[in-house]
Design a protein around this motif. Structure first.
Motif, PDB file in Angstrom:
ATOM      1  N   VAL A   1      12.539  22.030-134.208  1.00  0.00           N
ATOM      2  CA  VAL A   1      13.832  21.370-134.374  1.00  0.00           C
ATOM      3  C   VAL A   1      14.042  20.973-135.829  1.00  0.00           C
ATOM      4  CG1 VAL A   1      15.289  19.506-133.591  1.00  0.00           C
ATOM      5  CG2 VAL A   1      13.654  20.481-132.057  1.00  0.00           C
TER       6      VAL A   1
ATOM      7  N   ILE B   1       9.518   9.953-126.515  1.00  0.00           N
ATOM      8  CA  ILE B   1       8.960  10.095-127.861  1.00  0.00           C
ATOM      9  C   ILE B   1       9.133   8.817-128.676  1.00  0.00           C
ATOM     10  CG2 ILE B   1      11.069  11.154-128.749  1.00  0.00           C
ATOM     11  CD1 ILE B   1       9.298  12.909-130.455  1.00  0.00           C
TER      12      ILE B   1
ATOM     13  N   ILE C   1      13.855  18.883-128.427  1.00  0.00           N
ATOM     14  CA  ILE C   1      13.248  17.570-128.677  1.00  0.00           C
ATOM     15  C   ILE C   1      12.600  17.045-127.409  1.00  0.00           C
ATOM     16  CG2 ILE C   1      13.817  15.143-129.068  1.00  0.00           C
ATOM     17  CD1 ILE C   1      15.605  15.955-131.279  1.00  0.00           C
TER      18      ILE C   1
ATOM     19  N   TYR D   1      18.066   9.481-127.051  1.00  0.00           N
ATOM     20  CA  TYR D   1      18.681   9.781-125.770  1.00  0.00           C
ATOM     21  C   TYR D   1      17.625  10.105-124.715  1.00  0.00           C
ATOM     22  CZ  TYR D   1      21.363  12.420-122.307  1.00  0.00           C
ATOM     23  OH  TYR D   1      21.911  12.880-121.151  1.00  0.00           O
ATOM     24  N   PHE D   2      16.642  10.891-125.115  1.00  0.00           N
ATOM     25  CA  PHE D   2      15.642  11.293-124.139  1.00  0.00           C
ATOM     26  C   PHE D   2      14.589  10.218-123.919  1.00  0.00           C
ATOM     27  CE2 PHE D   2      17.324  15.498-125.192  1.00  0.00           C
ATOM     28  CZ  PHE D   2      17.623  15.901-123.903  1.00  0.00           C
TER      29      PHE D   2
ATOM     30  N   PHE E   1      19.125  21.619-129.501  1.00  0.00           N
ATOM     31  CA  PHE E   1      18.251  20.674-130.208  1.00  0.00           C
ATOM     32  C   PHE E   1      17.689  19.651-129.222  1.00  0.00           C
ATOM     33  CE2 PHE E   1      20.002  20.968-134.845  1.00  0.00           C
ATOM     34  CZ  PHE E   1      19.860  22.337-134.779  1.00  0.00           C
ATOM     35  N   GLY E   2      18.577  19.191-128.344  1.00  0.00           N
ATOM     36  CA  GLY E   2      18.152  18.185-127.385  1.00  0.00           C
ATOM     37  C   GLY E   2      17.052  18.711-126.481  1.00  0.00           C
ATOM     38  N   ALA E   3      17.234  19.945-125.998  1.00  0.00           N
ATOM     39  CA  ALA E   3      16.222  20.516-125.122  1.00  0.00           C
ATOM     40  C   ALA E   3      14.895  20.640-125.857  1.00  0.00           C
ATOM     41  CB  ALA E   3      16.678  21.878-124.613  1.00  0.00           C
TER      42      ALA E   3
ATOM     43  N   LEU F   1      23.836  20.707-130.139  1.00  0.00           N
ATOM     44  CA  LEU F   1      23.369  19.466-129.533  1.00  0.00           C
ATOM     45  C   LEU F   1      22.442  19.759-128.368  1.00  0.00           C
ATOM     46  CD1 LEU F   1      24.075  16.247-129.363  1.00  0.00           C
ATOM     47  CD2 LEU F   1      25.397  16.964-127.405  1.00  0.00           C
ATOM     48  N   TYR F   2      22.856  20.682-127.505  1.00  0.00           N
ATOM     49  CA  TYR F   2      22.059  20.931-126.310  1.00  0.00           C
ATOM     50  C   TYR F   2      20.774  21.671-126.618  1.00  0.00           C
ATOM     51  CZ  TYR F   2      24.840  18.571-123.021  1.00  0.00           C
ATOM     52  OH  TYR F   2      25.431  17.556-122.341  1.00  0.00           O
TER      53      TYR F   2
ATOM     54  N   LEU G   1      21.559  13.142-136.057  1.00  0.00           N
ATOM     55  CA  LEU G   1      21.674  13.902-134.805  1.00  0.00           C
ATOM     56  C   LEU G   1      20.322  14.004-134.097  1.00  0.00           C
ATOM     57  CD1 LEU G   1      23.218  15.834-132.873  1.00  0.00           C
ATOM     58  CD2 LEU G   1      22.541  17.682-134.386  1.00  0.00           C
ATOM     59  N   LEU G   2      19.294  14.368-134.887  1.00  0.00           N
ATOM     60  CA  LEU G   2      17.979  14.544-134.271  1.00  0.00           C
ATOM     61  C   LEU G   2      17.463  13.221-133.724  1.00  0.00           C
ATOM     62  CD1 LEU G   2      16.321  17.014-136.800  1.00  0.00           C
ATOM     63  CD2 LEU G   2      17.529  17.514-134.696  1.00  0.00           C
TER      64      LEU G   2
ATOM     65  N   MET H   1      19.267  10.717-132.794  1.00  0.00           N
ATOM     66  CA  MET H   1      20.087  10.351-131.644  1.00  0.00           C
ATOM     67  C   MET H   1      19.577  11.052-130.384  1.00  0.00           C
ATOM     68  SD  MET H   1      24.155  10.970-131.260  1.00  0.00           S
ATOM     69  CE  MET H   1      24.255  12.682-130.793  1.00  0.00           C
ATOM     70  N   LEU H   2      19.232  12.323-130.523  1.00  0.00           N
ATOM     71  CA  LEU H   2      18.742  13.064-129.363  1.00  0.00           C
ATOM     72  C   LEU H   2      17.393  12.516-128.893  1.00  0.00           C
ATOM     73  CD1 LEU H   2      19.783  16.620-130.445  1.00  0.00           C
ATOM     74  CD2 LEU H   2      20.589  15.398-128.449  1.00  0.00           C
ATOM     75  N   ALA H   3      16.537  12.209-129.870  1.00  0.00           N
ATOM     76  CA  ALA H   3      15.234  11.654-129.488  1.00  0.00           C
ATOM     77  C   ALA H   3      15.431  10.335-128.750  1.00  0.00           C
ATOM     78  CB  ALA H   3      14.373  11.455-130.729  1.00  0.00           C
TER      79      ALA H   3
ATOM     80  N   PHE I   1      26.965   8.838-129.136  1.00  0.00           N
ATOM     81  CA  PHE I   1      27.573  10.166-129.237  1.00  0.00           C
ATOM     82  C   PHE I   1      28.955  10.076-129.882  1.00  0.00           C
ATOM     83  CE2 PHE I   1      29.887  13.823-127.579  1.00  0.00           C
ATOM     84  CZ  PHE I   1      28.981  14.827-127.805  1.00  0.00           C
TER      85      PHE I   1
END
Lengths: 528, 497
Positions: free
Chosen positions: B423, A236, B415, A203-204, B411-413, B408-409, A196-197, A199-201, A152
């Motif tokens: 997304v 994912i 994904i 993260y989860f 998009f994160g949700a 961020l939030y 960004l995308l 990174m989020l993937a 982040f």
């Protein structure tokens, strides 16, 4: 390692002291240009001193990469922690900085180039305050990327660079600056969104178990992302060699390839370089491009070892095309800055080729080439800047016989050019040799074809020397004066490094050898 | 019964305060001299007082007036946002040159604002379809008049006319949908509808049609494609302050109503997993429907915004695009999605109001809303220029601004819920949006001011108001723990969990 100044770690200082400088600059009155310049010079000077300190006390035997214990100058504070809600678990973002053999050289490079950039910005007269404020903000962004170990944080620093760069090109640039600035902005922003995308993937898909409470915590911590054991079931990006992992690798790769820039994502670079003012070109070529290759090493390679191995030939092929294509394009230019821009594409191709080899020689060569290329192109852009300041021309055919008129300048510029050409005894040779050696071992034919790029490089560099420095001096150039002391100050540290690392590259290699060997092993073992 | 009513009234203070304020404004308008913005300050006081009573309701989670209105953390969050934006709008109005020409009628203006606020507060709380519709209409009718407030301007009257026609048709369709829904479920409150649906409804077609019709009305309010056509014209014609409230407050209220209505009525509440993932009834795929609308809003809003020259039209299309991003959060059907909407709305409030405010300040001084006319303004108004840049960068979603955290939030949700295609569209359109936001910045800075153009001077008060929006926009980009906690504690919707 406990090394603190006023209670804050050395890395926090080196990253945020430009912000302090920026605030001082903003508070100074508009008219007091010299105070503004001196503030910037002092701030970047302090950075150089801090970088020197790091160089002196950096422990060469520690590994880093994926092992939190062996990072140095580490600082880790909880930044955003939101307590457990059943449906997301604990949210955690850390302020997490650290150095290992991979980043330490880049920190040196950034501080040095930033300092040189300030010196060569001295004669900027337009909106001095705004210029240096943005410049210092840019430095913080770059330095931050190199030391951030939280994805982040890495992303924030990465994107913080965009706006200052946009303004620096767009406000202080050449005639087509607007076009160049928005092109730069859009290209890198596309990359940023891809990152960004991903990174989020990530993260989860990643969660580690907090040893204290036993909670499962999603985290942006890069080191946790490198550990396959932390992938959650059903995430994912969990698993090995899945399509989504390849997609994610590709998204990150495109982001970094835009920054590097690799063919076919390179088209913003010539425009940006040509239009940017000299010091910004220096920063752009000297540091900004390295962020791309650094990102590959810090993120793509250790987080997606499976995909990295899968795409090795793809990377090598793009690198090969960049080397050859960049060199040919450079040969075709009659604008001095464009020539260097294309030569940058070609030389950054060598870096990627070395990294893609996935062996120690290639990796060391690649990272060393990142450093060397930063120094060399800085010299070249400064050299163009010197001519441009005096004549307001950049066309290769506008010059001739400069050697007669400005002998000292010619000497310095020639050292830079020969280093770019890869002359033994200068730094470029060492790193290119290592890169090609590594590549030759990994993929022979690609390496053999790529080496021909060196010949083309020799051709365009020698031709440029002939056109600009040799021959009869045209009459209108007879008024040119040789270097001023300020210009010497910008050139000399770089020239010293070019020669020093050409003759004795060991200090630089020692810094990174341990970490890079580990990285190679780590990737080849699929992240174990 | 009396007890229940009294208890209900005790939880109804915010709305009552607004009504009282409205009456006070009418009387004050008759009594007090109309030179100053007296009515405005009264309204500000009313909003402030209402805000305090809203905050005193923290932690309440009950239904009042026999299942008419819910007083729950979810409503509280929205009421805070609405009153906050109301206060900002009053500040704007006091500073607006556009409204100065209508000093004699300014009382009406503030009275209508109070009416609109009442409607919006009810929208986010109501749990009964009839009250929902009433609240919706109170909001709409006040805003129709407000849009046409500048009587002498043809554009303003024209846009008011368009707004009325479009609004009337949409709410008519919605009302028809509501009546169908009541007809097949036999209940007017959303809990009853949910219970009826749980028991099984043998009219899936009519049910789907009714949902579609209700979406028309709500889609009109949140300006989502294909119900967005009114927005650019109306924003352009309306006073800047009203354009701002339409883009922010009325959208916030509509989202509150939409989320409550859909999540309570059409979710199988027994099927909520521990991970906060909702289950929708088999026959109704309203998530896909909303997903398609979100995608269209992002695409159409962003692409059309590229071609605008009027700053208000540009911000109108940008607000359509943002409605698309927000709608993504509803589509996801998780509590995480809802909390990310709340985060987004909170940040959106500051950054979008900020952009409108700077646009208003500029139009006060240079008397134009054309983006082309912004050339050199950054040099002539340093603070305002920098502020505008930060607001626009935040709307784009670049760190370290609040807009980034919002994206961020969301998009994160999306994904984590597996809506990758949505997304991807959001990501691509974000890149497109950079282009038109940055064009304003480019015009402000990349051109020298015309020779002879003087530096623009703004009052100290207006700078303070600017900072009140600028500081949160920046601060939320680097430290957002309190916002996250506030949002996560506010997803408790009455009847859902």
């Amino acid at each position: 390692m406990e090394f603190q100044i006023f209670g804050l770690g050395i890395l926090t200082w080196i990253v945020f002291i430009p912000i302090v400088g920026m605030i001082i600059v903003l508070l100074l009155p508009d008219r007091n240009s010299n105070a503004i310049r001196w503030t910037a010079a002092v701030v970047t000077g302090i950075q150089v001193v801090l970088a020197g300190t790091i160089f002196a006390i950096f422990d060469r035997s520690k590994v880093g990469i994926n092992d939190a214990e062996s990072f140095q100058f580490m600082e880790q504070f909880s930044w955003i922690t939101v307590e457990a809600v059943p449906w997301v678990g604990r949210i955690e973002i850390n302020y997490f900085l650290g150095l290992d053999g991979l980043s330490v050289l880049m920190v040196m490079l950034t501080s040095l180039i930033a300092f040189v950039g300030v010196i060569s910005s001295w004669n900027i007269e337009k909106m001095v305050k705004g210029y240096f404020a943005l410049y210092l903000l840019l430095i913080t962004g770059m330095m931050g990327v190199f030391v951030a170990l939280d994805f982040f944080l890495f992303f924030i620093f990465w994107e913080v660079m965009l706006l200052p760069m946009y303004f620096l090109i767009g406000l202080w640039g050449g005639p087509r600056r607007e076009y160049a600035a928005i092109k730069f902005f859009l290209y890198t922003f596309v990359g940023g969104i891809l990152m960004l995308l991903t990174m989020l993937a990530l993260y989860f898909s990643v969660a580690y178990t907090d040893p204290a409470t036993g909670q499962s915590v999603h985290t942006f911590n890069m080191l946790h992302m490198m550990n396959p054991a932390n992938y959650v079931d059903g995430g994912i990006l969990s698993g090995v060699d899945t399509t989504w992992r390849y997609v994610a690798w590709m998204a990150l790769f495109i982001n970094f390839a835009i920054k590097i820039p690799l063919f076919p994502f390179h088209t913003w670079l010539p425009d940006a370089h040509v239009e940017a003012p000299t010091p910004i070109s220096v920063i752009l070529a000297g540091v900004l491009l390295k962020l791309g290759t650094y990102g590959l090493l810090r993120i793509n390679f250790p987080m997606f070892p499976d995909a990295t191995i899968y795409f090795v030939y793809f990377m090598a092929a793009l690198a090969m095309i960049s080397i050859i294509y960049g060199a040919f394009c450079a040969m075709a230019q009659d604008d001095f800055k464009k020539l260097i821009a294309y030569s940058s594409i070609s030389h950054m191709g060598i870096v990627v080729l070395g990294l893609a080899a996935l062996n120690t020689q290639g990796m060391v060569g690649g990272v060393l080439q990142m450093f060397n290329h930063g120094i060399i192109t800085a010299v070249l852009f400064l050299a163009v800047g010197v001519l441009y300041d005096r004549t307001h021309k950049r066309g290769l055919y506008d010059f001739g016989g400069i050697a007669n008129q400005m002998p000292k300048y010619t000497g310095i510029a020639m050292i830079g050019m020969f280093a770019a050409l890869g002359l033994p005894g200068l730094n470029g040779f060492v790193s290119e040799l290592f890169s090609f050696l590594g590549a030759f071992e990994a993929f022979r034919w690609i390496a053999i074809i790529s080496v021909t790029g060196i010949i083309i490089t020799a051709a365009y560099i020698l031709w440029t020397i002939q056109r600009v420095f040799l021959g009869k001096t045209p009459e209108q150039l007879l008024v040119l004066k040789d270097l001023t002391p300020r210009e010497y100050l910008a050139f000399i540290p770089l020239i010293i490094l070019i020669i020093l690392l050409g003759v004795y590259p060991a200090p630089a290699i020692e810094l990174m050898n341990t970490s890079l060997s580990h990285l190679v092993e780590f990737v080849n073992n699929g992240g174990r | 019964m009396v007890e229940h009513t009294l208890h209900s009234i005790s939880l109804f203070y915010p709305e009552i305060i607004i009504v009282v304020t409205l009456c006070v404004i009418i009387i004050a308008d008759l009594v007090v001299k109309k030179k100053n913005h007296t009515a405005g300050w009264i309204l500000m006081g009313g909003f402030g007082l209402a805000g305090i009573t809203v905050l005193l309701q923290a932690g309440r989670n009950e239904s009042v007036f026999y299942d008419m209105v819910a007083v729950d953390p979810f409503a509280l969050f929205f009421k805070v946002l609405l009153l906050l934006s109301g206060i900002f709008i009053v500040f704007f109005s006091v500073n607006s040159d556009e409204l100065k020409a209508y000093k004699s009628r300014i009382g009406e203006y503030y009275m209508l604002l109070a009416g609109m606020m009442l409607g919006m507060l009810l929208m986010v709380g109501s749990t009964n379809l009839l009250l929902m519709y009433l609240a919706f209409e109170v909001t709409s009718i006040s805003s129709y008049v407000l849009v046409g407030f500048i009587k002498k301007s043809l554009r303003s009257s024209e846009s008011s006319m368009k707004y009325i026609i479009y609004g009337a048709v949409s709410s008519g369709v919605m009302l028809y949908g509501i009546s169908l829904l009541i007809g097949i479920t036999g209940a007017t409150d959303i809990y009853g509808i949910n219970a009826a649906l749980l028991a099984g409804v043998d009219q899936p077609l009519i049910l789907n049609i009714s949902i579609l019709m209700i979406i028309v009305g709500l889609g009109f309010k949140i300006t989502v494609v294909p119900f967005h056509f009114w927005a650019p014209d109306v924003y352009e014609g309306a006073p800047m302050t009203i354009a701002a409230i339409l883009a922010v407050a009325s959208k916030i209220a509509a989202f509150g109503m939409l989320i409550r209505f859909f999540s309570v009525s059409f979710i199988n509440a027994e099927g909520i997993s521990a991970a906060g993932v909702w289950q929708i009834f088999d026959a109704l795929h309203w998530d896909l429907l909303l997903g398609a609308m979100a995608a269209m809003a992002m695409i159409v809003g962003n692409l059309t915004a590229l071609m605008q020259d009027n700053i208000k039209r540009m911000l109108a299309y940008s607000s359509i695009a943002h409605a698309g991003y927000l709608l993504m959060g509803v589509v996801i059907l998780t509590e995480q999605g809802i909390s990310s909407i709340l985060i987004y709305l909170f940040i959106y409030l500051f950054m979008n109001l900020g952009a409108f405010y700077v646009a208003m300040l500029f139009s006060n001084k240079v008397n134009t809303e054309s983006i082309e006319a912004y050339k050199g303004l950054g040099h002539r108004a340093p603070l305002e220029g920098v502020a505008m840049t930060i607001f626009l960068v935040s709307l784009t979603g670049l760190p370290p601004t609040g807009g980034f955290i919002a994206k961020l939030y969301i998009f994160g949700a999306a994904i984590s819920a597996g809506w990758i295609w949505l997304v991807a569209i959001a990501g691509i359109t974000t890149v497109i949006s950079l282009f038109y936001y940055i064009r304003v910045v480019r015009n402000m800075y990349f051109f020298e001011p015309e020779t002879g153009a003087k530096r623009l001077h703004f009052t100290f008060g207006s700078k303070i108001i600017l900072l009140l929006m600028l500081i949160p926009t920046l601060l939320l980009g680097v430290y957002f723990t309190p916002l996250l906690e506030f949002a996560q504690s506010s997803i408790k919707i009455l009847g859902l969990n």
